[in-house]
Design an enzyme around this catalytic site. Structure first.
Site, PDB file in Angstrom:
ATOM      1  N   THR A  97      40.053  57.306  59.521  1.00  0.00           N
ATOM      2  CA  THR A  97      39.002  56.513  58.881  1.00  0.00           C
ATOM      3  C   THR A  97      37.740  56.509  59.736  1.00  0.00           C
ATOM      4  OG1 THR A  97      40.544  55.096  57.686  1.00  0.00           O
ATOM      5  CG2 THR A  97      38.355  54.188  58.114  1.00  0.00           C
ATOM      6  N   ALA A  98      37.919  56.248  61.028  1.00  0.00           N
ATOM      7  CA  ALA A  98      36.749  56.183  61.907  1.00  0.00           C
ATOM      8  C   ALA A  98      36.005  57.518  61.958  1.00  0.00           C
ATOM      9  CB  ALA A  98      37.179  55.770  63.318  1.00  0.00           C
ATOM     10  N   GLY A 111      45.133  56.550  58.176  1.00  0.00           N
ATOM     11  CA  GLY A 111      45.254  56.241  59.582  1.00  0.00           C
ATOM     12  C   GLY A 111      43.941  55.694  60.116  1.00  0.00           C
ATOM     13  N   CYS A 112      44.028  54.865  61.121  1.00  0.00           N
ATOM     14  CA  CYS A 112      42.812  54.219  61.629  1.00  0.00           C
ATOM     15  C   CYS A 112      41.857  55.234  62.247  1.00  0.00           C
ATOM     16  CB  CYS A 112      43.181  53.130  62.634  1.00  0.00           C
ATOM     17  SG  CYS A 112      44.320  53.647  63.920  1.00  0.00           S
ATOM     18  N   ASN A 113      42.395  56.221  62.945  1.00  0.00           N
ATOM     19  CA  ASN A 113      41.531  57.218  63.576  1.00  0.00           C
ATOM     20  C   ASN A 113      40.849  58.121  62.543  1.00  0.00           C
ATOM     21  OD1 ASN A 113      42.293  56.334  66.229  1.00  0.00           O
ATOM     22  ND2 ASN A 113      44.216  57.439  65.968  1.00  0.00           N
TER      23      ASN A 113
END
Lengths: 346, 346, 346, 346
Positions: free
Chosen positions: C151-152, C147-149
């Site tokens: 990863t961040a 998921g993008c969140n």
């Protein structure tokens, strides 16, 4: 063995300079040499362009002949008025590609009228899509990169003018544009709080300096004594120009299909002009970061006007992309080398 | 003792409905009665309009005659096609103010051509700034609130047409507009990811339904057989219209000063039209939330065209503010009651 | 002779699908095969992604095994719940790269708690920067793209966890994010008029489905029983995530210099993690279109907390870029093939 | 006969000054006297604030005691460091309302640590929602208007601190904010091209000057030795603050319902704090132009943290609205006079 051309970028810390660097980083035949600026000399590129990770630690040197000399190519992304002197000192064998206005206009009287200074002479004009222009740019050592607004409006109108579909004496261009076109100029007008949530026109009433350049281009397309009413409108986006261009049809019986056919024919083999399917209108977002102009045209039967609309990225096809497209032609490389037609969206 | 008028708002959950409620909350002579919607009946206003704190707990009722009856005023913020039937059932003594297009056009043929349905009849047109229109609106029980785009372009051109400064047969209107004009319509086009960072035209080539309304208004200003080439462009802002309008001067010797003087004269006593100081151009941000149209006009000597630009808030002076301005006239109140000329900026 | 891998993209008309296509167009070892969608089958890519000029005329085919079969790679950009069945039918020799959540979580109980359905099994997790993860991804035939969140936040915290600088039991992540992360979902929440000019949190209070994925990643970094309080906030930008992550220092005497040194060491050889010069904080704009995570970290002595902030493009390094990075590893290509660290700014 | 108070606004050309003027134009008991500025003296208000139509022709006078004298109220919207000297010269009978930081902090040592200058003394702090603060503000002649960020975070945390629901020694505040908070400062950071499309943190690591002010306010709410980790993030909107605040529950068994009940109780009679229905989270757009703080709070059971989020307009309730709210209290007027809870949305 590397046989790359070496390019310097003057004015490297501004938005146009940053876009030149971004595109040059992907160019297989050009390597980046000196990057220079005036006030920012001594800083690092990473301080100005955090998006250019591979150049983060490159030192910004002063913009002077000493630092620009010794390159095959010098890109100038400076305010107008600076390029003639620099070019003279760099010598005739260096390819000088000027993103400013200094050498675009043919008529010194027009220059004086709009720029209020002496004309520095005319260089080959960097819009390869103009008739016969590729021949002029091939092998040249001097390129005057077009203004972003003239590129947008010229590409929107060229096929109609060339095919004699419109009369050029009463053209109206209203253009939505992004504040990055003004560079990093510090003025209240360009503060985020002023731009966001607002549409605001500027330089209204025929006084914008791109007006004579637009008209000069229409002459190159075949028009006689063209007149353009040009109104730019700032809108809240980082990049992009959307040029809505209308002109009286030369014959009210001209149909939308005939118009579309003329545009298809004119741009059939242009690598960086993308005529959309009939009925689909361009949007700036689709051109972000790409060296592409998206286009559509039709007829408004109610007024007997052609309506042609173009979209492009003011920093890419509008400035830095065009500079590199012309550089390719000047160097004898394939015109599309290192340039993309693919935008970044949404 | 309260002698307030009681108003129902149909379509209260949309953007136009929300703006009606916002303005009505500040109106000293009107109290809000039923708030209704179709699909959202049974929900609370707070779910749709969290900015309307005093109405947070108001129940949304169904849009039907049962719930709309018993009010002095009924505001309709519904899709076009719905108002005639409702108005008939409410009776002739209720003031019905329709924000949709149904009753704006005078010519049934034009209605059929642009809306592809049967015409429902013409109501008094809610642009008080048109010559003689205040007399028509005084005491009326039916108001057709103008479209936001026609209001912007008509106010920009009215003084020039009325003073005979332009020929109306070749007017070009290019207009930057906000997506809130489309209401809460669920379509990919209106998603934030599509709108932000983009300028995109729509309904190009003389097909936008506001075109005949613009032309009808110009006739009311004194034009004979006007023709408008109209191109709307969506830009990334929540509210606002910036209309760039150009037209051939009737006499090329007309000066910018003469134009400005005509605009000054025309709007000297208009409470909601704000002519800016000569040389200053309007921006949409300054009109946010206000019932004001900001204006400027000049001459482009290069093309012999007048350039007039107006800015307004599409939901305020463009829709809900105009609705209340006309309601004041219809009720015999001071026209400015409950309306502000002060925008919210930045 | 071409020995390119051939890739299908399922869900090609959405934002993640579009970004996969954009990146694949620049990949030297992969050619684009079938592009498929559910409702949009039969349309052209140009209708959905006008920025992908080279694919404008590509037909969108139905998302089914018949059309996805016969490729070396299948990218799935579908809603969660769809990938397991498709993967089973494609067979074990096809590389399946799933951008949805189905196979990210290791613990079936967590899946059930957050996704309210049966767990479909765990695939190799596509965050190569996790310790030991490159070995797991090398040669794999299945990849669960993070998921993008997560990863961040994981990249922001990894060095601190790995070096034992923080206690992981009380981590706070507040994250500004772009609406493109929600795809083209048609809901009022994602309309431009709702998003522009607003910051709005969602899924507050520990209920966002990316929470267990974040915690699982922290375990992979060496944490024991991590707990993350995660709040995402929608802000008006087309792309981008800015994750502000704080955690109690394991020892209050840890200095900012020690923290920075740990981050330098951890990411010294990571091609797609860019630690900024000490004192410079990341901004999302610099990562637009790039497969890069920009980072900075320091100590807040007043609270004894580490503050680490990461920026990335939710569609690039957050989704499609990561998918291709992992594809490169799975195919045995250089991990950076076809991926850029250069953003498009401003 | 008019018995209005007469108010001068110093720093009238900036954003805070403009918002003071906008709100004063609607205040029934205050009339606008001198409007002053430093560099812009001699210009007209219309040049700086085109949205303030009724003040378009008002002359901007120099900011000096000569022009500020003779008013009942003087609003100071100046950079910090200027107010003490002016206040001394205006005399003790003039109500001086200072929007800058000079007199907010109680502890001179904190002032010196964060502002690097000598402390000018402490004035009554203009957050009427603090316990006992209305009594302090009643009849005062000096008001220190709070910083916008401390107002947002204090209102979000006050009920939890006052009810003992959280321990205040490890509070984390991450706050999305608009660039108008920085006024019209000319710096590249605040250019539209930098802000649009980007989220960027600043003053990270406990160094933002609003940190001690937040902690001081928490003490006023009942906390002992509070510690706040504060990170502000600039996002692309003209106005608005969204403060995400988390803190360890004092007892892990505290439920979301108990939290909500405490917030309901604390704010039941507050006119300008709007607790949303349970489960609904605030968004900044709903507060635009209003003197309102929207709020929600819950428990994250996974981390044992309270999560409270507030939204407000940084220029309205965050600055100018608060100034007028306190002015009302100081003058003995109804606290809500001339202030609205209704936002302008979308």
């Amino acid at each position: 063995m590397t046989s790359k051309y070496r390019a310097a970028v003057a004015g490297a810390t501004g938005y146009a300079g940053g876009e030149l660097l971004r595109l040059l980083l992907s160019h297989p035949n050009i390597e980046i040499g000196a990057v220079t600026a005036a006030k920012s000399a001594g800083t690092l590129i990473g301080e100005h362009h955090p998006h250019l990770v591979p150049l983060a630690d490159r030192l910004v040197e002063p913009t002077d002949v000493e630092h620009l000399a010794g390159h095959d190519i010098v890109f100038l992304a400076l305010p107008h008025g600076a390029s003639a002197e620099i070019a003279a000192q760099l010598g005739p064998d260096v390819l000088v590609v000027d993103c400013a206005a200094d050498h675009r206009l043919v008529d010194p009287a027009q220059w004086r009228q709009y720029y209020h200074s002496e004309h520095a002479g005319t260089w080959p004009y960097g819009l390869p899509e103009l008739p016969g222009q590729r021949e002029i740019l091939a092998g040249t050592k001097r390129v005057a990169v077009p203004g972003c607004n003239p590129t947008a409006s010229t590409l929107a109108l060229l096929p109609a003018v060339a095919a004699g579909l419109i009369s050029a004496d009463d053209i109206v261009v209203v253009l939505a544009t992004a504040p990055s076109g003004a560079g990093k100029k510090l003025a209240v007008t360009y503060l985020a709080s002023e731009i966001m949530g607002s549409a605001s026109p500027y330089q209204v009433g025929g006084i914008h300096r791109h007006t004579p350049e637009m008209e000069q281009n229409l002459v190159a397309c075949g028009a006689t004594d063209p007149h353009v009413s040009f109104t730019p409108v700032l809108v809240p986006m980082t990049r992009g120009i959307l040029a809505t261009c209308t002109a009286k049809l030369s014959d009210p019986s001209i149909t939308a299909d005939e118009v579309y056919a003329a545009y298809q024919k004119a741009y059939a083999s242009e690598p960086f002009v993308h005529l959309l399917p009939q009925g689909v209108w361009p949007q700036t977002q689709a051109t972000l970061g790409a060296n592409t102009c998206h286009l559509q045209a039709t007829v408004d039967p109610n007024t007997g006007r052609l309506v042609a609309i173009s979209a492009l990225d003011n920093l890419a096809k509008g400035t830095a992309g065009a500079a590199i497209q012309c550089t390719n032609l000047a160097l004898g490389l394939d015109e599309t080398t290192g340039l993309s037609t693919i935008g970044v969206a949404p």
